[in-house]
Design a protein around this motif. Structure first.
Motif, PDB file in Angstrom:
ATOM      1  N   TRP A 141      -5.912  12.522  -0.178  1.00  0.00           N
ATOM      2  CA  TRP A 141      -5.533  12.090  -1.524  1.00  0.00           C
ATOM      3  C   TRP A 141      -4.575  10.914  -1.500  1.00  0.00           C
ATOM      4  CZ3 TRP A 141      -8.643  13.435  -5.126  1.00  0.00           C
ATOM      5  CH2 TRP A 141      -9.319  14.638  -5.063  1.00  0.00           C
ATOM      6  N   GLU A 142      -3.752  10.829  -0.477  1.00  0.00           N
ATOM      7  CA  GLU A 142      -2.831   9.695  -0.375  1.00  0.00           C
ATOM      8  C   GLU A 142      -3.598   8.388  -0.195  1.00  0.00           C
ATOM      9  OE1 GLU A 142       0.475   9.519  -0.880  1.00  0.00           O
ATOM     10  OE2 GLU A 142       0.344  11.628  -1.430  1.00  0.00           O
ATOM     11  N   LYS A 143      -4.639   8.420   0.618  1.00  0.00           N
ATOM     12  CA  LYS A 143      -5.459   7.216   0.822  1.00  0.00           C
ATOM     13  C   LYS A 143      -6.134   6.810  -0.486  1.00  0.00           C
ATOM     14  CE  LYS A 143      -9.665   7.203   2.444  1.00  0.00           C
ATOM     15  NZ  LYS A 143     -10.870   7.307   3.240  1.00  0.00           N
ATOM     16  N   TRP A 144      -6.707   7.797  -1.190  1.00  0.00           N
ATOM     17  CA  TRP A 144      -7.395   7.473  -2.443  1.00  0.00           C
ATOM     18  C   TRP A 144      -6.406   7.025  -3.517  1.00  0.00           C
ATOM     19  CZ3 TRP A 144     -12.056   6.031  -2.272  1.00  0.00           C
ATOM     20  CH2 TRP A 144     -12.899   6.532  -1.306  1.00  0.00           C
ATOM     21  N   GLY A 145      -5.198   7.579  -3.513  1.00  0.00           N
ATOM     22  CA  GLY A 145      -4.161   7.111  -4.430  1.00  0.00           C
ATOM     23  C   GLY A 145      -3.776   5.671  -4.140  1.00  0.00           C
ATOM     24  N   TRP A 146      -3.683   5.338  -2.844  1.00  0.00           N
ATOM     25  CA  TRP A 146      -3.358   3.969  -2.437  1.00  0.00           C
ATOM     26  C   TRP A 146      -4.460   3.009  -2.885  1.00  0.00           C
ATOM     27  CZ3 TRP A 146      -5.474   0.212   0.696  1.00  0.00           C
ATOM     28  CH2 TRP A 146      -4.621  -0.810   1.106  1.00  0.00           C
TER      29      TRP A 146
ATOM     30  N   TYR B 153      -6.611   3.491  -5.327  1.00  0.00           N
ATOM     31  CA  TYR B 153      -6.600   3.426  -6.786  1.00  0.00           C
ATOM     32  C   TYR B 153      -5.539   2.443  -7.278  1.00  0.00           C
ATOM     33  CZ  TYR B 153      -5.969   4.475 -11.642  1.00  0.00           C
ATOM     34  OH  TYR B 153      -5.850   4.331 -13.000  1.00  0.00           O
ATOM     35  N   MET B 154      -4.364   2.476  -6.659  1.00  0.00           N
ATOM     36  CA  MET B 154      -3.291   1.579  -7.092  1.00  0.00           C
ATOM     37  C   MET B 154      -3.708   0.116  -6.953  1.00  0.00           C
ATOM     38  SD  MET B 154      -0.878   3.399  -8.269  1.00  0.00           S
ATOM     39  CE  MET B 154       0.729   2.666  -8.220  1.00  0.00           C
ATOM     40  N   ARG B 155      -4.386  -0.223  -5.875  1.00  0.00           N
ATOM     41  CA  ARG B 155      -4.820  -1.611  -5.672  1.00  0.00           C
ATOM     42  C   ARG B 155      -5.921  -1.993  -6.648  1.00  0.00           C
ATOM     43  NH1 ARG B 155      -0.936   0.458  -3.141  1.00  0.00           N
ATOM     44  NH2 ARG B 155       0.140  -0.980  -1.778  1.00  0.00           N
ATOM     45  N   ALA B 156      -6.929  -1.135  -6.791  1.00  0.00           N
ATOM     46  CA  ALA B 156      -8.062  -1.441  -7.679  1.00  0.00           C
ATOM     47  C   ALA B 156      -7.612  -1.488  -9.140  1.00  0.00           C
ATOM     48  CB  ALA B 156      -9.170  -0.412  -7.487  1.00  0.00           C
ATOM     49  N   SER B 157      -6.821  -0.497  -9.567  1.00  0.00           N
ATOM     50  CA  SER B 157      -6.380  -0.482 -10.960  1.00  0.00           C
ATOM     51  C   SER B 157      -5.430  -1.640 -11.245  1.00  0.00           C
ATOM     52  CB  SER B 157      -5.712   0.851 -11.306  1.00  0.00           C
ATOM     53  OG  SER B 157      -4.506   1.023 -10.594  1.00  0.00           O
ATOM     54  N   GLY B 158      -4.632  -2.034 -10.252  1.00  0.00           N
ATOM     55  CA  GLY B 158      -3.734  -3.168 -10.439  1.00  0.00           C
ATOM     56  C   GLY B 158      -4.494  -4.454 -10.720  1.00  0.00           C
ATOM     57  N   ILE B 159      -5.564  -4.672  -9.973  1.00  0.00           N
ATOM     58  CA  ILE B 159      -6.389  -5.868 -10.193  1.00  0.00           C
ATOM     59  C   ILE B 159      -7.040  -5.821 -11.565  1.00  0.00           C
ATOM     60  CG2 ILE B 159      -8.481  -7.073  -9.429  1.00  0.00           C
ATOM     61  CD1 ILE B 159      -7.662  -6.187  -6.540  1.00  0.00           C
ATOM     62  N   MET B 160      -7.594  -4.662 -11.919  1.00  0.00           N
ATOM     63  CA  MET B 160      -8.249  -4.529 -13.230  1.00  0.00           C
ATOM     64  C   MET B 160      -7.235  -4.685 -14.364  1.00  0.00           C
ATOM     65  SD  MET B 160     -10.916  -1.458 -12.368  1.00  0.00           S
ATOM     66  CE  MET B 160     -11.527  -1.324 -14.037  1.00  0.00           C
ATOM     67  N   LEU B 161      -6.032  -4.144 -14.179  1.00  0.00           N
ATOM     68  CA  LEU B 161      -5.013  -4.258 -15.223  1.00  0.00           C
ATOM     69  C   LEU B 161      -4.565  -5.699 -15.439  1.00  0.00           C
ATOM     70  CD1 LEU B 161      -2.879  -1.076 -14.560  1.00  0.00           C
ATOM     71  CD2 LEU B 161      -4.010  -1.678 -16.708  1.00  0.00           C
TER      72      LEU B 161
ATOM     73  N   HIS C 237      -1.976   4.667 -13.371  1.00  0.00           N
ATOM     74  CA  HIS C 237      -1.334   3.813 -12.378  1.00  0.00           C
ATOM     75  C   HIS C 237       0.174   4.118 -12.328  1.00  0.00           C
ATOM     76  CE1 HIS C 237      -1.140  -0.044 -10.066  1.00  0.00           C
ATOM     77  NE2 HIS C 237       0.091  -0.081 -10.556  1.00  0.00           N
ATOM     78  N   GLY C 238       0.799   4.162 -13.482  1.00  0.00           N
ATOM     79  CA  GLY C 238       2.229   4.449 -13.542  1.00  0.00           C
ATOM     80  C   GLY C 238       2.558   5.853 -13.079  1.00  0.00           C
ATOM     81  N   ALA C 239       1.744   6.832 -13.469  1.00  0.00           N
ATOM     82  CA  ALA C 239       1.981   8.217 -13.051  1.00  0.00           C
ATOM     83  C   ALA C 239       1.824   8.359 -11.538  1.00  0.00           C
ATOM     84  CB  ALA C 239       1.029   9.157 -13.776  1.00  0.00           C
ATOM     85  N   ASN C 240       0.848   7.667 -10.972  1.00  0.00           N
ATOM     86  CA  ASN C 240       0.656   7.720  -9.524  1.00  0.00           C
ATOM     87  C   ASN C 240       1.854   7.082  -8.807  1.00  0.00           C
ATOM     88  OD1 ASN C 240      -0.743   8.335  -7.130  1.00  0.00           O
ATOM     89  ND2 ASN C 240      -1.646   6.300  -7.066  1.00  0.00           N
ATOM     90  N   GLY C 241       2.380   6.013  -9.344  1.00  0.00           N
ATOM     91  CA  GLY C 241       3.571   5.398  -8.769  1.00  0.00           C
ATOM     92  C   GLY C 241       4.772   6.326  -8.849  1.00  0.00           C
ATOM     93  N   MET C 242       4.942   7.003  -9.980  1.00  0.00           N
ATOM     94  CA  MET C 242       6.043   7.955 -10.115  1.00  0.00           C
ATOM     95  C   MET C 242       5.861   9.140  -9.169  1.00  0.00           C
ATOM     96  SD  MET C 242       8.303   6.782 -12.100  1.00  0.00           S
ATOM     97  CE  MET C 242       9.265   8.256 -12.176  1.00  0.00           C
TER      98      MET C 242
END
Length: 148
Positions: A21-26, A28-36, A85-90
């Motif tokens: 899950w840590e890998k998929w969270g990582w 997600y953060m990159r992909a969602s950041g680009i989309m955002l 994205h924010g919740a995953n960062g928190m």
């Protein structure tokens, strides 16, 4: 004299079998950041640069955007991607800085609950917004609703 760096305190850093899950969270953060970045700059461009600029933004402008299915989907994507994205960062911050398991579980639960509540409420606002509710007092609704 040599300096040593302690291992991270997070118990989730250990390798386990199953889904990482840590890998998929990582990822997600990159992909969602680009989309955002694309979604947010598109949102800002349409709201601030097109038409008459910032002076065009009023209740009628927002009501018109929320009546268009394209903008409903755009705003929904922005809402969901940004909140998750924010919740995953928190969640990552909690894992890094909270050492007591009970406190960590409590914070993760509070974070998950607040994220779900905000996602549900935000999505409901986007898809159920009605600027001219039937039977409303004409003095309380927008000027373009008179005549309903």
């Amino acid at each position: 004299m040599t300096a040593t760096i302690d291992a991270p305190r997070s118990p989730y850093a250990q390798t386990k079998r199953g889904v990482n899950w840590e890998k998929w969270g990582w990822i997600y953060m990159r992909a969602s950041g680009i989309m955002l970045v694309v979604l947010i700059f598109g949102h800002l461009f349409v709201n601030l640069m097109t038409g008459t600029g910032i002076s065009q933004i009023d209740f009628g402008f927002v009501a018109g955007k929320l009546a268009d299915p394209f903008w409903q989907i755009w705003d929904t994507l922005m809402l969901w991607l940004a909140l998750i994205h924010g919740a995953n960062g928190m969640r990552t911050l909690v894992n890094d800085y909270v050492s007591r398991p009970g406190t960590r579980r409590l914070l993760h639960g509070a974070l998950a609950a607040s994220t779900v509540v905000l996602l549900v409420l935000g999505t409901l606002v986007i898809y159920t917004f009605d600027p001219c509710p039937a039977g409303a007092d004409p003095s309380l609704v927008a000027s373009f609703c008179e005549g309903l």
